[in-house]
Design an enzyme around this catalytic site. Structure first.
Site, mmCIF file in Angstrom:
data_model
loop_
_atom_site.group_PDB
_atom_site.id
_atom_site.type_symbol
_atom_site.label_atom_id
_atom_site.label_comp_id
_atom_site.label_asym_id
_atom_site.label_seq_id
_atom_site.Cartn_x
_atom_site.Cartn_y
_atom_site.Cartn_z
ATOM 1 N N ASP A 34 52.938 31.936 -17.239
ATOM 2 C CA ASP A 34 53.140 30.920 -16.646
ATOM 3 C C ASP A 34 53.895 29.836 -17.096
ATOM 4 O O ASP A 34 53.901 29.157 -18.313
ATOM 5 C CB ASP A 34 52.498 30.303 -15.044
ATOM 6 C CG ASP A 34 53.160 29.940 -14.116
ATOM 7 O OD1 ASP A 34 54.027 28.762 -13.556
ATOM 8 O OD2 ASP A 34 53.621 31.171 -13.399
ATOM 9 N N HIS A 36 53.304 24.202 -11.755
ATOM 10 C CA HIS A 36 53.657 25.461 -11.325
ATOM 11 C C HIS A 36 52.403 26.621 -11.589
ATOM 12 O O HIS A 36 51.562 26.983 -10.198
ATOM 13 C CB HIS A 36 55.006 26.003 -11.916
ATOM 14 C CG HIS A 36 55.056 27.268 -11.221
ATOM 15 N ND1 HIS A 36 54.954 28.774 -11.739
ATOM 16 C CD2 HIS A 36 56.315 27.839 -10.121
ATOM 17 C CE1 HIS A 36 55.378 29.854 -10.360
ATOM 18 N NE2 HIS A 36 56.043 29.003 -9.281
ATOM 19 N N ASN A 53 64.589 33.610 -6.801
ATOM 20 C CA ASN A 53 65.306 33.143 -5.967
ATOM 21 C C ASN A 53 66.337 32.718 -5.753
ATOM 22 O O ASN A 53 67.280 31.119 -5.123
ATOM 23 C CB ASN A 53 64.439 31.327 -5.500
ATOM 24 C CG ASN A 53 62.491 32.142 -5.812
ATOM 25 O OD1 ASN A 53 62.365 33.108 -5.017
ATOM 26 N ND2 ASN A 53 62.009 31.259 -5.719
ATOM 27 N N SER A 68 57.947 33.354 -6.210
ATOM 28 C CA SER A 68 56.765 33.142 -7.022
ATOM 29 C C SER A 68 55.883 33.174 -6.202
ATOM 30 O O SER A 68 54.488 34.207 -6.365
ATOM 31 C CB SER A 68 56.430 30.998 -7.959
ATOM 32 O OG SER A 68 57.669 31.325 -8.969
#
Length: 643
Positions: A94, A131, A233, A321
């Protein structure tokens, strides 16, 4: 702040940042296209053609706490209620993890930083976007103030940073990160990596049987790692999951709505989740709408979406996520319950135990939402997935899906990594043998150091706190030789991110905690200085929580018991008293860093940029709101957006 130089790192002509951990990027879309306003109004961005981190919207709407998520997915029921993820490692590829309040240091490991920010000692390992920290909070958070307690709070998360503050990362870096996880999955026998979370996807795929990104995740799967991937998404009107969620072996996760209730009766498919085809559907849904996890103070999303903050330590995010992080945690719980499960068996349990939804699109499609208690109660299946395995020799250019890194107006294209050519066939062969990495060298390119620093239990990276709950701090965040080391309010800045190295040094801002003039008398002041390997810079932690300087035999001491901000620390006889007690970051290991060699793909300049030392992310602000000298995406953010 210095005027930015002409050199720029940005998006290509198509207006796309490199595909990054579920970072969605598309030409012409507004930054974070759905944004908090879009979510609040129930609107979502149009499907995006780019790939990237399947990261998220940061909404202003009411949030769903992790405690509520635990109830929704029944992780607090039946035999699941006693499971914590103890003994299971989760790899999180990430944007890094920042040592924020609510993340227990002992549950986090810094794997290698493979991002462009790894070349700055003041950014390395840290989550400048926000994130990765949000994902880690869902998994192992323990925020007593805000109430965020992770779904697998005793699992060990290994962070492999690939995304920068803009999310910029090339697909080749992602492949390298996956390879590293596979090669190092058993580095900690007490917490072997059994789960890999990827909140990342691209729109490109060079044929399912040859795609290199899919091949990389298949190698992890075949090595016994449950690979959990956000489905994307881009919206339910799309007809395909992102790459590598498209791979049939992995667990592809979609997001469900919660409507701020713990009942699943009103849950439906979140409209931002990628649609699918008969040949490859989402495997399981999990809550992914407005999930309250940990806030990364000063990160890009924290500054850009203040309405998403919840109190001082919480932050709301929506996306596949978040749903993937929930499912990764559930996989860790099942592996704690039955360590002998194969990846295929874990996937079967997750899917077969799911609750069939009855509302809306999810109901008409008979989609299932995660139910950990039901999965834990099922018998161990004998499932073996029989899909055709890939060969990995396809094009990484095609896998990029049209997203390209750009430096000095030169795009990274073709069969190339940021460091040089990529030999597809050679890589596929080495990946199958789990040998694409040799220490910190991947496919012949130096990307990281060769080993771990800081043994688990007595070393790590983070704050060192002491008297009056204050922290050891570098005065004014300067890294000049002779800068005083002081006591100051804990504030999560790089000036307080200390690395306890295996050689006994304690480092921050690229330099070492040092005894002035190598003195050994009471009252000798402590400073920051170039690391030189002398006993004046070597420290050891005792069972009394003292930091003893090896050269003098004396303790790190708060001068005169003065807890006022700015009090310079000193040496003093060890007296077993509170002004000499410290809580170092008992973080499991950190993988060492390395200086990248050669030139960027432009053929000019170097990876190093002295401007980094002038404008770094501090945990509170960004100088000028962009990196002086380095632009990993266009200045206006007009075409960059996380999914």
């Amino acid at each position: 702040m210095r005027k930015p130089r002409a050199r720029r790192w940005g998006r290509g002509a198509a207006g796309a940042v490199a595909a990054a951990l579920s970072i969605g990027v598309v030409a012409g879309a507004p930054a974070f296209a759905a944004g908090s306003e879009g979510i609040a109004a129930g609107l979502h961005a149009a499907p995006r053609a780019g790939g990237g981190f399947l990261a998220d919207e940061w909404p202003a709407t009411a949030g769903t706490t992790v405690k509520s998520v635990r109830s929704i997915v029944k992780a607090d029921s039946g035999s699941a209620a006693s499971l914590t993820g103890q003994g299971v490692g989760i790899a999180l590829i990430d944007t890094g993890i920042s040592p924020v309040t609510g993340l227990p240091a002992g549950q986090v490991v810094n794997g290698p930083d493979l991002s462009f920010e790894s070349q700055s000692g003041q950014l390395r390992y840290l989550d400048t976007f926000g994130h990765g920290t949000h994902m880690a909070g869902i998994m192992v958070g323990n925020d007593t103030a805000g109430g965020t307690v992770g779904l697998a709070p005793k699992a060990k998360v290994t962070s492999v940073k690939v995304g920068t503050a803009t999310g910029a990362v090339d697909v080749s870096q992602m492949i390298a990160a996956i390879d590293w996880v596979v090669a190092n999955r058993n580095y900690d026998p007490s917490n072997p990596i059994r789960v890999l979370n990827l909140s990342y996807g691209t729109a490109g795929m060079s044929g399912q049987n040859v795609d290199p990104l899919m091949y990389a995740v298949e190698q992890a799967w075949q090595a016994g790692i449950v690979v959990v991937i956000a489905a994307g998404n881009d919206g339910t009107s799309t007809t395909a999951l992102t790459n590598p969620a498209m791979d049939p072996f992995v667990v592809a996760v979609g997001a469900s709505t919660t409507n701020q209730t713990v009942s699943t009766a009103d849950d439906d498919l979140a409209t931002f989740t990628n649609g699918s085809t008969a040949s490859r559907k989402v495997d399981i849904l999990a809550p992914g709408m407005s999930i309250v996890s940990l806030r990364d103070v000063g990160s890009y999303i924290d500054q850009t979406y203040p309405s998403a903050r919840v109190g001082d330590t919480g932050f709301k995010g929506s996306g596949t996520s978040q749903a993937a992080a929930v499912v990764s945690s559930a996989a860790a719980l099942l592996l704690q319950q039955r360590p002998g499960l194969t990846a295929d068996q874990v996937k079967t349990l997750l899917v077969n135990g799911g609750t069939t939804l009855t509302t809306g699109v999810a109901g008409s499609s008979k989609m299932k939402e995660l139910n950990v208690a039901a999965s834990a109660a099922l018998g161990t299946p004998s499932t073996t997935q029989a899909f055709a395995k890939g060969v990995g020799t396809g094009s990484i250019e095609t896998a990029r899906g049209g997203n390209h890194l750009v430096a000095d107006n030169v795009s990274l294209t073709g069969e190339n990594t940021p460091f040089g050519p990529f030999n597809n066939a050679a890589w596929a062969s080495l990946a199958a043998q789990k040998t694409s990495w040799n220490g910190g060298v991947w496919m012949g390119y130096r990307m990281a150091g060769d080993t771990w620093t800081g043994a688990g239990g007595d070393g790590g990276t983070g704050q060192v706190s002491g008297l009056a709950g204050k922290c050891v701090d570098v005065m004014n965040r300067l890294n000049n030789n002779g800068t005083p080391i002081q006591l100051y309010d804990c504030n999560n800045t790089p000036a307080q991110y200390w690395q306890l190295q295996s050689d006994g040094t304690v480092r921050a801002l690229g330099k070492c905690m040092d005894v002035t003039s190598a003195g050994n008398t009471n009252g000798t002041k402590i400073q920051l200085f170039d690391c030189n390997g002398t006993p004046a810079q070597q420290w050891k932690v005792t069972s009394l929580r003292q930091l003893i300087n090896v050269g003098s035999g004396r303790c790190l001491d708060v001068t005169g018991w003065n807890s006022t901000n700015g009090t310079q620390l000193q040496l003093w006889d060890c007296l077993d008293q509170d002004n000499q007690r410290w809580v170092p970051p008992y973080t499991s290991r950190t993988w060492s860093a390395a200086t990248w060699q050669g030139k960027p793909w432009t053929g000019i300049g170097t990876w190093a940029d002295p401007q980094w030392s002038e404008n770094y992310w501090t945990g509170h602000y960004w100088s000028g709101h962009y990196w002086s000298g380095h632009y990993w995406s266009a200045d206006g953010w007009s075409t960059a957006g996380w999914y």
